[in-house]
Design a protein around this motif. Sequence first.
Motif, PDB file in Angstrom:
ATOM      1  N   ALA A   1     -29.572 -27.879  30.124  1.00  0.00           N
ATOM      2  CA  ALA A   1     -30.234 -26.388  30.233  1.00  0.00           C
ATOM      3  C   ALA A   1     -30.958 -25.847  28.982  1.00  0.00           C
ATOM      4  N   ASP A   2     -30.427 -26.258  27.712  1.00  0.00           N
ATOM      5  CA  ASP A   2     -31.258 -26.233  26.546  1.00  0.00           C
ATOM      6  C   ASP A   2     -32.542 -26.646  26.630  1.00  0.00           C
ATOM      7  N   VAL A   3     -32.536 -27.925  27.107  1.00  0.00           N
ATOM      8  CA  VAL A   3     -33.999 -28.508  27.375  1.00  0.00           C
ATOM      9  C   VAL A   3     -34.943 -27.648  28.004  1.00  0.00           C
ATOM     10  N   ALA A   4     -34.185 -27.310  29.102  1.00  0.00           N
ATOM     11  CA  ALA A   4     -34.971 -26.665  30.233  1.00  0.00           C
ATOM     12  C   ALA A   4     -35.562 -25.527  29.936  1.00  0.00           C
ATOM     13  N   ASP A   5     -34.628 -24.450  28.649  1.00  0.00           N
ATOM     14  CA  ASP A   5     -35.262 -23.273  28.419  1.00  0.00           C
ATOM     15  C   ASP A   5     -36.692 -23.735  27.410  1.00  0.00           C
ATOM     16  N   GLY A   6     -36.325 -25.003  26.488  1.00  0.00           N
ATOM     17  CA  GLY A   6     -37.387 -25.175  25.818  1.00  0.00           C
ATOM     18  C   GLY A   6     -38.748 -25.635  26.682  1.00  0.00           C
ATOM     19  N   LEU A   7     -38.239 -26.228  27.696  1.00  0.00           N
ATOM     20  CA  LEU A   7     -39.755 -26.514  28.655  1.00  0.00           C
ATOM     21  C   LEU A   7     -40.434 -25.453  29.324  1.00  0.00           C
ATOM     22  N   ALA A   8     -39.473 -24.212  29.673  1.00  0.00           N
ATOM     23  CA  ALA A   8     -39.848 -23.152  30.189  1.00  0.00           C
ATOM     24  C   ALA A   8     -40.952 -22.461  29.058  1.00  0.00           C
TER      25      ALA A   8
END
Length: 414
Positions: free
Chosen positions: A112-119
């Motif tokens: 979820a943290d990485v998905a935030d960064g990708l967003a």
Amino acid sequence: MARNIGSRYTAHQILGRGSAGTVWLGEGPEGPVAIKLLREDLASDQELVGRFVQERTALLGLDHPHVVAVRDLVVDGNDLALVMTLVRGTDLRTRLDRERRLAPEAAVAIIADVADGLAAAHKAQIVHRDVKPENILLDMEGPLGPGGAHPALLTDFGVAKLIDTPRRTKATKIIGTPDYLAPEIVEGLPPRAAVDIYALATVLYELLAGFTPFGGGHPGAVLRRHVTETVVPLPGIPEELWQLLVQCLAKAPASRLRASELAVRLRDLLPLLAGIPPLEVDEPGPEESEQAPAYDEQQYTPAADEPRRRGAVPLVPGSAPDSSRDTHTSMRVPAPDELAGGPLGTARAPRAPGRPRPGSARNKAASVRKRRITLGAAAVLLCAAVAVGGWLATGGGEGDGAPQDSENSAPASP
């Protein structure tokens, strides 16, 4: 030995080596930094240097708590370097090597943290193109999150794009790490934001299962599986999490979630995952034989006893050095007829000890043997039936006389 990088930075100690260059622990005007110094042949490529400068504004403007910030880009003589924030911790690959798999709550919190960064990156029109555990750093100095997970940050933005220049890779080559490549890249389509979602879902699967859904064996076979095979279900996780994984591993890019949607959905699942221990899943055995696309002659061929796990460029002290063979690998795109060999079934299905998985060479060989035995038995039965029929036809069933027909035979002469 220390060396100057431009006029503002000094590189003191090598942290790791990769196919793109060397990562150094360095010092700048504002304190310690990580310096990724690209290879000299890359630095001497004027086309790449031009692209490097063009990416400067976008990369420097990518500021997010879950992205390792690029502080500066240095072009100085033969030096071409990215100066990044130094993360005090380790990379996700190192943790996987130590623990093999994570509890679902911790795994989902990290992704979820990485998905935030990708967003944030996708909003800035930046596609990472090489999401994998080696490029996810865990900040050991940050506060613990759900499941005891450390904050996760995505690093190495822009490196794959910089290396993937028209002169360096022809239209028939692809750039990336085989286990995490989206099907559309394998088929030669341009990478969009959806390729990062596919790669991130692959990482989540790996955190839960201890192995990637389509990995193992010859890298060319791995590419084919991405296009032709379906992912095997993981026992022991809630159906909601599994359906989320399936959606983000969809073959069609348009079917996958956006990064922002993925982050929200994952965090909504965290209460459901609390207390679930790491899964007990047996890793599939290696493929004995499988047809694969031809390779570029420069592709590295691993030794027979080389472990399957991959290394990569760490940006933190204490991480293992990169093997350099699977980072930004250049290989031929399989032809349509090579990818259209028909579905191989479910990819890398966990199996009982000593039993081949569906679709493997051993499984196919066993099926051929079984069919031969069945056909042989049928042939024996047929021969036996013909022999019995012939025996009856010659009167074997009526003693020494001719066959009698109770209705149509004439009475015997006196």
